[in-house]
Design a protein around this motif. Structure first.
Motif, PDB file in Angstrom:
ATOM      1  N   LEU A   1       1.006  15.055 -15.195  1.00 25.44           N
ATOM      2  CA  LEU A   1       2.467  15.090 -15.031  1.00 25.44           C
ATOM      3  C   LEU A   1       3.027  15.812 -16.241  1.00 25.44           C
ATOM      4  CD1 LEU A   1       5.217  14.171 -13.806  1.00 25.44           C
ATOM      5  CD2 LEU A   1       4.970  12.078 -15.158  1.00 25.44           C
ATOM      6  N   ALA A   2       3.769  16.883 -16.016  1.00 26.50           N
ATOM      7  CA  ALA A   2       4.319  17.663 -17.119  1.00 26.50           C
ATOM      8  C   ALA A   2       5.818  17.829 -16.954  1.00 26.50           C
ATOM      9  CB  ALA A   2       3.652  19.045 -17.187  1.00 26.50           C
ATOM     10  N   GLY A   3       6.542  17.618 -18.060  1.00 29.57           N
ATOM     11  CA  GLY A   3       7.991  17.753 -18.044  1.00 29.57           C
ATOM     12  C   GLY A   3       8.479  18.357 -19.346  1.00 29.57           C
ATOM     13  N   PRO A   4       9.778  18.650 -19.426  1.00 32.77           N
ATOM     14  CA  PRO A   4      10.300  19.354 -20.595  1.00 32.77           C
ATOM     15  C   PRO A   4      10.150  18.595 -21.903  1.00 32.77           C
ATOM     16  CG  PRO A   4      11.864  19.403 -18.772  1.00 32.77           C
ATOM     17  CD  PRO A   4      10.803  18.428 -18.397  1.00 32.77           C
TER      18      PRO A   4
ATOM     19  N   GLU B   1      11.848   7.712 -17.712  1.00 37.08           N
ATOM     20  CA  GLU B   1      11.961   6.692 -16.672  1.00 37.08           C
ATOM     21  C   GLU B   1      11.292   7.150 -15.383  1.00 37.08           C
ATOM     22  OE1 GLU B   1      15.977   5.351 -16.221  1.00 37.08           O
ATOM     23  OE2 GLU B   1      16.206   4.868 -18.352  1.00 37.08           O
ATOM     24  N   LEU B   2      11.427   8.429 -15.059  1.00 35.52           N
ATOM     25  CA  LEU B   2      10.767   8.959 -13.869  1.00 35.52           C
ATOM     26  C   LEU B   2       9.249   8.914 -14.027  1.00 35.52           C
ATOM     27  CD1 LEU B   2      11.194  10.264 -11.098  1.00 35.52           C
ATOM     28  CD2 LEU B   2      11.340  12.484 -12.244  1.00 35.52           C
ATOM     29  N   ALA B   3       8.771   9.243 -15.229  1.00 29.66           N
ATOM     30  CA  ALA B   3       7.330   9.237 -15.488  1.00 29.66           C
ATOM     31  C   ALA B   3       6.738   7.851 -15.286  1.00 29.66           C
ATOM     32  CB  ALA B   3       7.053   9.735 -16.905  1.00 29.66           C
ATOM     33  N   ARG B   4       7.483   6.823 -15.680  1.00 30.33           N
ATOM     34  CA  ARG B   4       6.987   5.458 -15.508  1.00 30.33           C
ATOM     35  C   ARG B   4       6.734   5.156 -14.024  1.00 30.33           C
ATOM     36  NH1 ARG B   4       9.870   0.843 -14.499  1.00 30.33           N
ATOM     37  NH2 ARG B   4      11.855   1.837 -15.048  1.00 30.33           N
ATOM     38  N   HIS B   5       7.632   5.607 -13.172  1.00 25.56           N
ATOM     39  CA  HIS B   5       7.446   5.382 -11.741  1.00 25.56           C
ATOM     40  C   HIS B   5       6.282   6.204 -11.183  1.00 25.56           C
ATOM     41  CE1 HIS B   5      10.898   2.800 -11.176  1.00 25.56           C
ATOM     42  NE2 HIS B   5      11.685   3.667 -11.781  1.00 25.56           N
ATOM     43  N   VAL B   6       6.090   7.411 -11.705  1.00 26.68           N
ATOM     44  CA  VAL B   6       4.958   8.231 -11.260  1.00 26.68           C
ATOM     45  C   VAL B   6       3.633   7.545 -11.614  1.00 26.68           C
ATOM     46  CG1 VAL B   6       3.712  10.403 -11.626  1.00 26.68           C
ATOM     47  CG2 VAL B   6       6.194  10.427 -11.308  1.00 26.68           C
TER      48      VAL B   6
ATOM     49  N   THR C   1       3.080   4.392 -12.012  1.00 27.01           N
ATOM     50  CA  THR C   1       2.914   3.228 -11.143  1.00 27.01           C
ATOM     51  C   THR C   1       2.441   3.642  -9.750  1.00 27.01           C
ATOM     52  OG1 THR C   1       4.630   1.989 -12.321  1.00 27.01           O
ATOM     53  CG2 THR C   1       4.096   1.262 -10.095  1.00 27.01           C
ATOM     54  N   ALA C   2       3.069   4.669  -9.190  1.00 20.83           N
ATOM     55  CA  ALA C   2       2.692   5.124  -7.855  1.00 20.83           C
ATOM     56  C   ALA C   2       1.270   5.682  -7.847  1.00 20.83           C
ATOM     57  CB  ALA C   2       3.682   6.189  -7.367  1.00 20.83           C
ATOM     58  N   ALA C   3       0.919   6.438  -8.878  1.00 22.14           N
ATOM     59  CA  ALA C   3      -0.421   7.019  -8.951  1.00 22.14           C
ATOM     60  C   ALA C   3      -1.491   5.945  -9.079  1.00 22.14           C
ATOM     61  CB  ALA C   3      -0.503   7.995 -10.125  1.00 22.14           C
ATOM     62  N   ALA C   4      -1.177   4.883  -9.806  1.00 24.94           N
ATOM     63  CA  ALA C   4      -2.146   3.798  -9.987  1.00 24.94           C
ATOM     64  C   ALA C   4      -2.507   3.148  -8.662  1.00 24.94           C
ATOM     65  CB  ALA C   4      -1.591   2.759 -10.951  1.00 24.94           C
TER      66      ALA C   4
ATOM     67  N   ASP D   1      17.354   7.941  -6.797  1.00 26.42           N
ATOM     68  CA  ASP D   1      16.361   6.898  -6.543  1.00 26.42           C
ATOM     69  C   ASP D   1      15.062   7.353  -7.205  1.00 26.42           C
ATOM     70  OD1 ASP D   1      14.522   5.077  -5.561  1.00 26.42           O
ATOM     71  OD2 ASP D   1      15.448   4.954  -3.592  1.00 26.42           O
ATOM     72  N   LYS D   2      14.903   7.040  -8.486  1.00 32.81           N
ATOM     73  CA  LYS D   2      13.755   7.541  -9.240  1.00 32.81           C
ATOM     74  C   LYS D   2      12.423   7.020  -8.705  1.00 32.81           C
ATOM     75  CE  LYS D   2      15.714   6.554 -13.330  1.00 32.81           C
ATOM     76  NZ  LYS D   2      17.173   6.635 -13.292  1.00 32.81           N
ATOM     77  N   GLU D   3      12.424   5.771  -8.267  1.00 31.25           N
ATOM     78  CA  GLU D   3      11.191   5.225  -7.706  1.00 31.25           C
ATOM     79  C   GLU D   3      10.792   5.987  -6.448  1.00 31.25           C
ATOM     80  OE1 GLU D   3       9.231   0.909  -6.419  1.00 31.25           O
ATOM     81  OE2 GLU D   3      11.386   1.084  -6.767  1.00 31.25           O
ATOM     82  N   ARG D   4      11.770   6.272  -5.597  1.00 30.40           N
ATOM     83  CA  ARG D   4      11.492   7.023  -4.374  1.00 30.40           C
ATOM     84  C   ARG D   4      11.044   8.442  -4.700  1.00 30.40           C
ATOM     85  NH1 ARG D   4       9.475   6.846   0.549  1.00 30.40           N
ATOM     86  NH2 ARG D   4      10.541   8.179   2.057  1.00 30.40           N
ATOM     87  N   LEU D   5      11.690   9.085  -5.663  1.00 34.42           N
ATOM     88  CA  LEU D   5      11.273  10.424  -6.086  1.00 34.42           C
ATOM     89  C   LEU D   5       9.799  10.429  -6.487  1.00 34.42           C
ATOM     90  CD1 LEU D   5      14.334  11.508  -8.254  1.00 34.42           C
ATOM     91  CD2 LEU D   5      13.448  12.807  -6.316  1.00 34.42           C
TER      92      LEU D   5
END
Length: 338
Positions: free
Chosen positions: A65-68, A77-82, A84-87, A294-298
């Motif tokens: 996962l790469a961001g600015p 905050e978005l990374a935290r959800h990613v 979790t979803a990836a796990a 909806d960051k979790e949904r994203l």
């Protein structure tokens, strides 16, 4: 002690192959047999060896996962959800920082790990479709958060135009007529900023308010300091807004601080709305009105799209998926008391 498939098979009284079928979700297993295997797994606290499974499939079990900027609240905050979803899919996530610059973003999109990663989720504020053309190294990629018009990869965003229009229309509905926008990019890079500016302009037009370039302040980065600097620029240039819509919550928090330093009250003198619904905005003084993606949904959409590609769907045309958003009203735009 780490238990093996053989241990589970012995406990359940079945073959190792049967245990493997249950662990891998094979459907044609008798219900009573599946129940015995699942009970044995629970009793032994068995966990599959994901490394061995991935090696057999020619995969690593790792995505990137790469961001600015890693310390940008919206991305964090978005990374935290990613993660979790990836796990949930048994993936480990490597997180990298691009700095929001086109050269580093192109390098990441071109392949940051060869056979070290199974897929990449990239937030690319500085790239356009032509920057991504020809960079594919075969690693599945999903673009997250920042839209790339006609891009070559799946992407997951919100409707930036609609979101900015709603935030701006809310400020206008409060009776504000000199609504400034903070967060335009100084270059053509950054489709997200361009789309939010289009939504801002659309709301002005719908209200019969002329678009005034003097009320639009660019921000090279979306950080608190940039929001504060933009407000100072607006005020020293002789423009006196009575409302400000910021394209990121960090910009909005910086704007609130600069307005306070200038002796202006929020929201009595200047109403402020942000974008992102970061946690800081819920505890600031005043609390921050914001567009809440909806960051979790994203995150889940991005991970699901990437999983499709990793699992072999390499020929479907690029998919453009939107997640919902909502406008959360807080103290920074509350109408002044009579």
């Amino acid at each position: 002690m780490r238990h093996r498939l053989k241990d589970v098979a012995e406990r359940a009284g079945v073959s190792v192959k049967t245990v493997s079928n249950v662990v891998n979700g094979y459907q044609h297993v008798r219900p009573d047999t599946r129940a015995r295997v699942e009970q044995a797994i629970a009793e032994l606290r068995y966990r599959p060896n994901l490394s061995a499974r991935n090696l057999r499939k020619g995969r690593t079990g790792v995505i990137a996962l790469a961001g600015p900027e890693l310390d940008a609240p919206s991305f964090a905050e978005l990374a935290r959800h990613v993660v979790t979803a990836a796990a949930e899919l048994g993936w480990t996530v490597l997180i990298g920082q691009t700095g929001g610059g086109p050269e580093r973003e192109r390098a990441v999109a071109a392949g940051i790990g060869g056979h070290l990663i199974d897929g990449l989720i990239l937030s690319p504020p500085a790239l356009a479709a032509e920057d991504l053309a020809g960079l594919d190294d075969g690693t599945p990629m999903v673009l997250l958060g920042e839209r790339v018009d006609h891009g070559p990869a799946d992407q997951v965003t919100i409707d930036d135009v609609a979101a900015a229009r709603e935030a701006t229309a809310h400020l206008i509905a409060l009776g504000r007529r000199r609504v400034a926008a903070i967060g335009a990019r100084p270059t053509a890079e950054g489709a997200g900023a361009r789309l939010r500016l289009a939504g801002y302009a659309a709301a002005l037009a719908e209200a019969g308010i002329a678009y005034d370039e003097r009320l639009v302040a660019s921000a090279p980065a979306w950080r608190r300091a940039d929001g504060a600097a933009a407000v100072r620029h607006l005020l020293t240039s002789g423009v006196r807004p009575d409302a400000v819509v910021c394209f990121d919550d960090a910009l909005a928090l910086g704007a609130v601080r600069a307005l306070h330093e200038a002796g202006l009250r929020v929201p009595a003198d200047v109403a402020v709305a942000g974008f992102g619904d970061i946690e800081d905005g819920r505890f600031s003084t005043p609390t921050l009105t914001t567009v809440a993606p909806d960051k979790e949904r994203l995150a889940w959409l991005a991970v699901d799209l990437l999983a499709d590609r990793v699992n072999g769907d390499r020929h479907t045309p690029p998919r453009d998926v939107s997640a919902p958003h909502r406008l959360i009203l807080r103290e920074s735009t509350a109408p002044p008391a009579p």
